[in-house]
Write a protein that holds these residues in place. Structure first.
Motif, PDB file in Angstrom:
ATOM      1  N   LEU A 150      34.272 -46.959  43.240  1.00  0.00           N
ATOM      2  CA  LEU A 150      34.690 -47.166  44.624  1.00  0.00           C
ATOM      3  C   LEU A 150      35.938 -46.363  44.977  1.00  0.00           C
ATOM      4  N   LYS A 151      36.728 -45.982  43.971  1.00  0.00           N
ATOM      5  CA  LYS A 151      37.912 -45.177  44.259  1.00  0.00           C
ATOM      6  C   LYS A 151      37.532 -43.856  44.910  1.00  0.00           C
ATOM      7  N   LYS A 152      36.424 -43.281  44.453  1.00  0.00           N
ATOM      8  CA  LYS A 152      35.996 -42.011  45.035  1.00  0.00           C
ATOM      9  C   LYS A 152      35.568 -42.199  46.488  1.00  0.00           C
ATOM     10  N   LEU A 153      34.935 -43.323  46.775  1.00  0.00           N
ATOM     11  CA  LEU A 153      34.512 -43.591  48.148  1.00  0.00           C
ATOM     12  C   LEU A 153      35.709 -43.918  49.030  1.00  0.00           C
ATOM     13  N   ASP A 154      36.667 -44.667  48.488  1.00  0.00           N
ATOM     14  CA  ASP A 154      37.843 -45.048  49.271  1.00  0.00           C
ATOM     15  C   ASP A 154      38.714 -43.851  49.624  1.00  0.00           C
ATOM     16  N   LYS A 180      21.447 -48.347  53.052  1.00  0.00           N
ATOM     17  CA  LYS A 180      21.934 -46.972  53.039  1.00  0.00           C
ATOM     18  C   LYS A 180      23.134 -46.910  53.979  1.00  0.00           C
ATOM     19  N   ILE A 181      24.312 -46.976  53.399  1.00  0.00           N
ATOM     20  CA  ILE A 181      25.534 -47.021  54.202  1.00  0.00           C
ATOM     21  C   ILE A 181      25.743 -45.702  54.943  1.00  0.00           C
ATOM     22  N   ALA A 182      25.325 -44.605  54.342  1.00  0.00           N
ATOM     23  CA  ALA A 182      25.433 -43.298  54.994  1.00  0.00           C
ATOM     24  C   ALA A 182      24.366 -42.378  54.425  1.00  0.00           C
ATOM     25  N   GLU A 183      23.806 -41.552  55.275  1.00  0.00           N
ATOM     26  CA  GLU A 183      22.897 -40.508  54.824  1.00  0.00           C
ATOM     27  C   GLU A 183      23.678 -39.235  54.547  1.00  0.00           C
ATOM     28  N   GLY A 184      24.662 -38.951  55.412  1.00  0.00           N
ATOM     29  CA  GLY A 184      25.550 -37.822  55.166  1.00  0.00           C
ATOM     30  C   GLY A 184      26.529 -38.176  54.058  1.00  0.00           C
ATOM     31  N   GLY A 185      27.207 -37.153  53.521  1.00  0.00           N
ATOM     32  CA  GLY A 185      28.163 -37.391  52.449  1.00  0.00           C
ATOM     33  C   GLY A 185      27.676 -36.904  51.117  1.00  0.00           C
ATOM     34  N   GLY A 186      26.462 -36.295  51.092  1.00  0.00           N
ATOM     35  CA  GLY A 186      25.949 -35.743  49.845  1.00  0.00           C
ATOM     36  C   GLY A 186      25.732 -36.812  48.795  1.00  0.00           C
ATOM     37  N   ASN A 187      26.050 -36.476  47.553  1.00  0.00           N
ATOM     38  CA  ASN A 187      25.836 -37.416  46.454  1.00  0.00           C
ATOM     39  C   ASN A 187      26.794 -38.606  46.488  1.00  0.00           C
ATOM     40  N   LEU A 188      27.816 -38.536  47.347  1.00  0.00           N
ATOM     41  CA  LEU A 188      28.738 -39.661  47.469  1.00  0.00           C
ATOM     42  C   LEU A 188      28.244 -40.718  48.453  1.00  0.00           C
ATOM     43  N   ALA A 189      27.194 -40.417  49.209  1.00  0.00           N
ATOM     44  CA  ALA A 189      26.697 -41.358  50.224  1.00  0.00           C
ATOM     45  C   ALA A 189      26.538 -42.749  49.606  1.00  0.00           C
ATOM     46  N   PRO A 190      27.208 -43.767  50.145  1.00  0.00           N
ATOM     47  CA  PRO A 190      27.204 -45.098  49.508  1.00  0.00           C
ATOM     48  C   PRO A 190      25.866 -45.820  49.652  1.00  0.00           C
ATOM     49  N   ARG A 191      25.585 -46.659  48.661  1.00  0.00           N
ATOM     50  CA  ARG A 191      24.407 -47.516  48.636  1.00  0.00           C
ATOM     51  C   ARG A 191      24.810 -48.921  48.201  1.00  0.00           C
ATOM     52  N   ILE A 192      24.096 -49.924  48.731  1.00  0.00           N
ATOM     53  CA  ILE A 192      24.279 -51.315  48.303  1.00  0.00           C
ATOM     54  C   ILE A 192      22.909 -51.865  47.907  1.00  0.00           C
ATOM     55  N   GLY A 210      28.168 -48.497  45.436  1.00  0.00           N
ATOM     56  CA  GLY A 210      28.759 -47.271  44.913  1.00  0.00           C
ATOM     57  C   GLY A 210      28.090 -46.034  45.471  1.00  0.00           C
ATOM     58  N   PRO A 211      28.456 -44.869  44.928  1.00  0.00           N
ATOM     59  CA  PRO A 211      27.918 -43.604  45.423  1.00  0.00           C
ATOM     60  C   PRO A 211      26.485 -43.344  44.965  1.00  0.00           C
ATOM     61  N   HIS A 212      25.791 -42.551  45.758  1.00  0.00           N
ATOM     62  CA  HIS A 212      24.379 -42.271  45.533  1.00  0.00           C
ATOM     63  C   HIS A 212      24.121 -41.596  44.190  1.00  0.00           C
TER      64      HIS A 212
END
Length: 511
Positions: A374-378, A470-482, A501-503
């Motif tokens: 989550l640090k990378k997403l934050d 799918k929290i975001a489609e954009g953001g590449g491999n960092l796009a968050p998922r729950i 965490g990230p995709h």
């Protein structure tokens, strides 16, 4: 390599040669003292084509695990002014590896050697600034400066009845040390907090809260300046708070433009093949940003549509309440009445998860193990948007659980289709209830989607999960998922969160 940290500053240099030599001595001493027992390559260039009074030092550490850490320093004196740059980069084969970011230790020595420094209207500080009430006006003026280039992290004294035992000043000192060169850290006691709030109003910080003021206008209602309440600080390990704050400001530092004196063809020693690889990487980044921009445009259009529907709903609700003589209820429910209520908004995904653990525990099971990188997403530029979208998704899952208890018969997708208040878009772009056959039939992909679960659901404590937000489609491999599991018809009667965490940690055939 991934750039993790960038510090820049300017300082007065009466003797050009002596200043450059002082920078070299500091870098040499650091490289030799910290290099014992490591596989280290240290190179210095002090004779650069067409550049006088310039120096570049590069220190690369390589490990048996394939990790590479690179620290680079550039220094140049022009017309009595030193321009300095220190960068830290990382490269590794394992994209899931957890790394801790922060300043290279050489920063403190370099700032001492050069007599300190400034970046625009911001001084680079090597320790915490402890302010009293009389000094608050100086801080407020600094926060409002248009030429401020560094974030300011303000720590406030906890409330008198706090019994957490957490040393807030030590926490501030740890952040100041780790973020040196990329942020300024301040502490305010209770008297100073009172004055700070008098001058800044709701844009201040108080009651143990920590606020990070990015280099942007401090105006009422702005959500750019991240606010971390004290109850969130004490609810998680101190190290996680330090990591989150440091990651945020260091990630911001990597997006600043390099000082003009320290960039240009004179500094470039790359070969043609290296330049070709760099250009290819830049083109790949451009393509990624274009895809993300398209996705964000679609998200904006969808959000605008949802906002219009929500506003129309609220107007009808207000009218009905007024007709029944309860108009005051509408305005009374506009804001949370106490700090015991769930927040309307959060500033990052880690805060969304923490808020779910604190306020949605009757409906959701959110174990610590679900939190991944989550640090990378934050620290991402979209962290606030991702955090609030994740918070919306978690609240939607909790609302679904409550409606299931009240007799709703369908699954989460069916519930979303109903357009219930606080719902989630029933769209393949935002919600998936099943994975494709290639994922289901691939052992590696299934393993990545097997998460911790309450033993009351499965005695093994592990369960394969497919449904995910799918929290975001954009953001590449960092796009968050729950990822989650619906046990509303089972023994616990809850939804269980397995992964946030990230995709890139949940690969499929496309990734």
């Amino acid at each position: 390599m991934s750039l993790l940290y960038r510090a820049m500053w300017e300082s007065k240099a009466d003797d050009s040669a002596a200043t450059i030599q002082a920078c070299r001595n500091a870098f040499d001493r650091w490289a030799k003292e910290t290099g014992e027992g490591k596989s280290r390559n240290y190179e210095v260039r002090d004779e650069l084509t067409d550049l006088d009074n310039a120096l570049e030092a590069t220190c690369t550490d390589s490990g048996s695990d394939g990790q590479l850490w690179k620290t680079t320093g550039r220094f140049r004196v022009v017309d009595g002014t030193l321009s300095a740059l220190v960068e830290n980069s990382f490269e590794g084969d394992d994209v899931t590896v957890r790394i801790s970011v922060g300043r290279p230790r050489v920063i403190a020595d370099l700032l001492t050697a050069t007599g300190g420094g400034r970046l625009g209207g911001s001084a680079l500080l090597d320790e915490v600034s402890e302010l009293d009430a009389a000094q608050v006006s100086v801080l407020v003026d600094f926060l409002k400066k248009t030429d401020r280039r560094l974030p300011a992290i303000v720590f406030t004294e906890p409330p008198p009845n706090d019994d957490s035992g957490l040393d807030w000043k030590r926490l501030a000192a740890r952040v100041a040390t780790r973020s040196m060169g990329t942020a300024q850290v301040f502490t305010l006691g209770n008297a100073a907090v009172t004055e700070f709030r008098r001058q800044l109003g709701d844009m201040a910080a108080w009651g143990g809260a920590i606020r990070t003021y990015v280099p942007a206008r401090v105006v009422e209602g702005s959500h750019m300046h991240r606010f971390l309440p004290w109850k969130y600080v004490v609810a998680r390990p101190a190290g996680a708070t330090v990591d989150g704050l440091v990651s945020f400001v260091t990630q911001q530092s990597t997006r600043r433009r390099v000082l003009p004196a320290l960039t240009g063809p004179e500094w470039d020693s790359a070969s043609g093949s290296d330049l070709g690889a760099a250009n290819a990487e830049l083109q790949q980044q451009i393509d990624s940003y274009e895809d993300e921009n398209l996705s964000l445009t679609e998200d904006y259009e969808e959000a605008t549509r949802e906002l219009s529907l929500a506003q129309a709903h609220l107007e009808r609700l207000q009218k009905v309440l007024a007709e029944h003589g309860h108009a005051g209820l509408y305005w009374g429910a506009q804001h949370a009445e106490s700090t015991d209520e769930a927040p309307d908004m959060v500033d990052a995904i880690s805060e969304a998860v923490l808020a779910a653990q604190m306020y949605l525990a009757d409906d959701l099971t959110v174990p610590e193990s679900c939190k991944r990188d989550l640090k990378k997403l934050d620290s991402h530029m979209n962290s606030a948007a991702w955090g609030n979208t994740a918070w919306r998704g978690l609240r939607a899952l909790a609302a679904f659980v409550r409606d299931r208890r009240d007799g709703f018969a369908g699954d989460f997708w069916a519930w979303c289709l109903k357009g219930r208040p606080g719902g989630w878009p029933a769209s393949p772009k935002k919600l998936s209830m099943r994975e494709g056959e290639t994922v289901v039939n691939n052992k590696k992909f299934r393993t990545c989607r097997t998460f911790d679960i309450d033993p009351a659901v499965d005695r093994s404590g592990r369960l394969y999960m497919e449904p995910h937000l799918k929290i975001a489609e954009g953001g590449g491999n960092l796009a968050p998922r729950i990822y989650f599991y619906d046990d509303t018809a089972g023994t616990t009667g809850k939804v269980h969160i397995g992964f946030v965490g990230p995709h890139y940690l949940i690969p499929n055939t496309k990734t």
